[in-house]
Design a protein around this motif. Structure first.
Motif, PDB file in Angstrom:
ATOM      1  N   THR B   5      26.295  38.702  34.917  1.00  9.27           N
ATOM      2  CA  THR B   5      27.844  38.771  35.016  1.00  9.27           C
ATOM      3  C   THR B   5      28.594  39.481  36.293  1.00  9.27           C
ATOM      4  N   GLN B   6      28.507  38.549  36.664  1.00  3.28           N
ATOM      5  CA  GLN B   6      28.761  39.540  38.372  1.00  3.28           C
ATOM      6  C   GLN B   6      30.163  39.433  38.978  1.00  3.28           C
ATOM      7  N   THR B   7      30.621  40.175  39.887  1.00  3.37           N
ATOM      8  CA  THR B   7      32.104  41.202  39.611  1.00  3.37           C
ATOM      9  C   THR B   7      31.872  41.465  41.141  1.00  3.37           C
ATOM     10  N   PRO B   8      32.493  41.382  41.910  1.00  4.17           N
ATOM     11  CA  PRO B   8      34.311  40.658  41.653  1.00  4.17           C
ATOM     12  C   PRO B   8      33.607  39.055  41.731  1.00  4.17           C
ATOM     13  N   LYS B   9      34.889  38.452  41.766  1.00  2.92           N
ATOM     14  CA  LYS B   9      34.900  36.543  42.050  1.00  2.92           C
ATOM     15  C   LYS B   9      34.711  36.664  43.063  1.00  2.92           C
ATOM     16  N   PHE B  10      36.250  36.807  43.743  1.00  4.66           N
ATOM     17  CA  PHE B  10      36.416  36.887  44.847  1.00  4.66           C
ATOM     18  C   PHE B  10      36.667  38.048  45.814  1.00  4.66           C
ATOM     19  N   ARG B  11      36.279  37.848  46.584  1.00  5.19           N
ATOM     20  CA  ARG B  11      36.792  39.657  48.087  1.00  5.19           C
ATOM     21  C   ARG B  11      36.968  39.295  49.051  1.00  5.19           C
ATOM     22  N   ILE B  12      37.994  39.537  50.300  1.00  2.00           N
ATOM     23  CA  ILE B  12      38.194  39.266  51.329  1.00  2.00           C
ATOM     24  C   ILE B  12      38.005  41.043  51.676  1.00  2.00           C
ATOM     25  N   LEU B  13      36.886  40.856  52.794  1.00  2.00           N
ATOM     26  CA  LEU B  13      36.697  41.869  53.771  1.00  2.00           C
ATOM     27  C   LEU B  13      37.322  41.925  54.564  1.00  2.00           C
ATOM     28  N   LYS B  14      37.724  42.997  55.795  1.00  3.75           N
ATOM     29  CA  LYS B  14      37.847  43.593  56.987  1.00  3.75           C
ATOM     30  C   LYS B  14      36.646  43.365  57.234  1.00  3.75           C
ATOM     31  N   ILE B  15      36.375  43.771  58.445  1.00  3.08           N
ATOM     32  CA  ILE B  15      35.042  43.874  59.692  1.00  3.08           C
ATOM     33  C   ILE B  15      34.815  45.069  59.644  1.00  3.08           C
ATOM     34  N   PRO B  83      31.324  39.211  60.070  1.00  2.00           N
ATOM     35  CA  PRO B  83      31.916  37.298  59.410  1.00  2.00           C
ATOM     36  C   PRO B  83      31.009  36.477  59.193  1.00  2.00           C
ATOM     37  N   SER B  84      29.400  37.222  59.791  1.00  4.88           N
ATOM     38  CA  SER B  84      27.946  36.180  59.666  1.00  4.88           C
ATOM     39  C   SER B  84      27.685  36.843  57.963  1.00  4.88           C
ATOM     40  N   GLN B  85      28.344  37.890  56.840  1.00  5.71           N
ATOM     41  CA  GLN B  85      28.093  37.842  56.128  1.00  5.71           C
ATOM     42  C   GLN B  85      28.788  37.211  55.011  1.00  5.71           C
ATOM     43  N   THR B  86      29.881  36.542  55.945  1.00  9.82           N
ATOM     44  CA  THR B  86      30.962  35.827  55.102  1.00  9.82           C
ATOM     45  C   THR B  86      29.852  34.046  54.166  1.00  9.82           C
ATOM     46  N   SER B  87      30.278  34.397  52.776  1.00  6.08           N
ATOM     47  CA  SER B  87      29.200  33.438  52.397  1.00  6.08           C
ATOM     48  C   SER B  87      29.292  33.746  50.786  1.00  6.08           C
ATOM     49  N   VAL B  88      28.429  33.407  49.215  1.00  5.43           N
ATOM     50  CA  VAL B  88      28.641  33.274  48.535  1.00  5.43           C
ATOM     51  C   VAL B  88      27.574  33.722  47.931  1.00  5.43           C
ATOM     52  N   TYR B  89      27.434  34.678  47.352  1.00  2.08           N
ATOM     53  CA  TYR B  89      26.297  35.426  46.519  1.00  2.08           C
ATOM     54  C   TYR B  89      26.543  35.015  45.365  1.00  2.08           C
TER      55      TYR B  89
END
Lengths: 114, 113
Positions: B5-15, B83-89
């Protein structure tokens, strides 16, 4: 240097026909090979695997072939079904070394047309 | 049996922000892994663990940290998001003797803006 390569980004086949997905590897230390299937917005799911001591493994409609001398493996799906449409990842691992970490290819998107 | 189980499913972070991606498995698997998948690419190993208290770097560990205090949990920490860490984990687990591959979670889609 990419150690596991899937050279075809996409493949389209008709329902009922055979799908053949290919994978090449460069590291001779790999001794276990796996295929995963991934639908959008889901995690990959394990499909089938093969040990380096074998050259073929079959599970229902799915067969994996391994050619060690050519460092090449392929996944055959017969007959292909629309539900098989997904991204397929090839992965390679040294099972008895390095914590069984797997190295993945970039994936092949399979589309099965009705 | 929930699996991984992974949480959260989605997240937006600021730099520059930080966050922790949670991963829990209920299969008593010793081995756990964190991978990231960039668009059109395969999965790249970030960190892995062979048991509680033991972690090691994978192929792309920079900008991340992990801990493994229990068999069940393997959180991934992002410090100073870029921004380079924008990805699916994806988090995954397996047993040491399991030849049937990984069990993956459903993933966390992270966007850094």
């Amino acid at each position: 240097d990419q150690q596991v390569k899937q050279n075809s980004p996409s493949l389209s086949v008709q329902e009922g026909r055979i799908s053949i997905l290919n994978c090449d590897y460069t590291n001779s230390m790999f001794d276990y090979f796996l295929w995963y299937k991934k639908y959008p917005a889901e995690g990959p799911t394990f499909l089938i695997s093969i040990s380096s001591i074998k050259d073929k493994n079959e599970d229902g409609r799915f067969t994996v072939f391994l050619n060690k001398s050519a460092k090449h493996l392929s996944l055959h799906i017969v007959p292909s079904q629309p539900g098989d449409s997904a991204v397929y990842f090839c992965a390679a691992s040294g099972i008895n070394t390095n914590a069984g970490k797997s190295t993945f290819g970039d994936g092949t998107t399979l589309t099965v047309k009705p | 049996n929930a699996g991984v189980t992974q949480t959260p499913k989605f997240r937006i972070l600021k730099i520059g922000q930080s966050m922790t991606l949670q991963c829990t498995q209920d299969m008593n698997h010793n081995y756990m892994y964190w991978y990231r998948q960039d668009p059109g690419m395969g999965l790249k190993l970030i960190y892995y663990s062979v048991g509680a208290g033991i972690t090691d770097k994978g192929e792309v560990p920079n900008g991340y940290n992990v801990s493994r205090s229990t068999t069940e949990d393997f959180p991934l920490r992002l410090e100073l998001a870029a921004p380079s860490q924008t990805s699916v984990y994806f988090c995954a687990s397996r047993t040491p003797t399991d030849n049937y591959g990984y069990t993956f979670g459903s993933g966390t889609r992270l966007t850094v803006v």
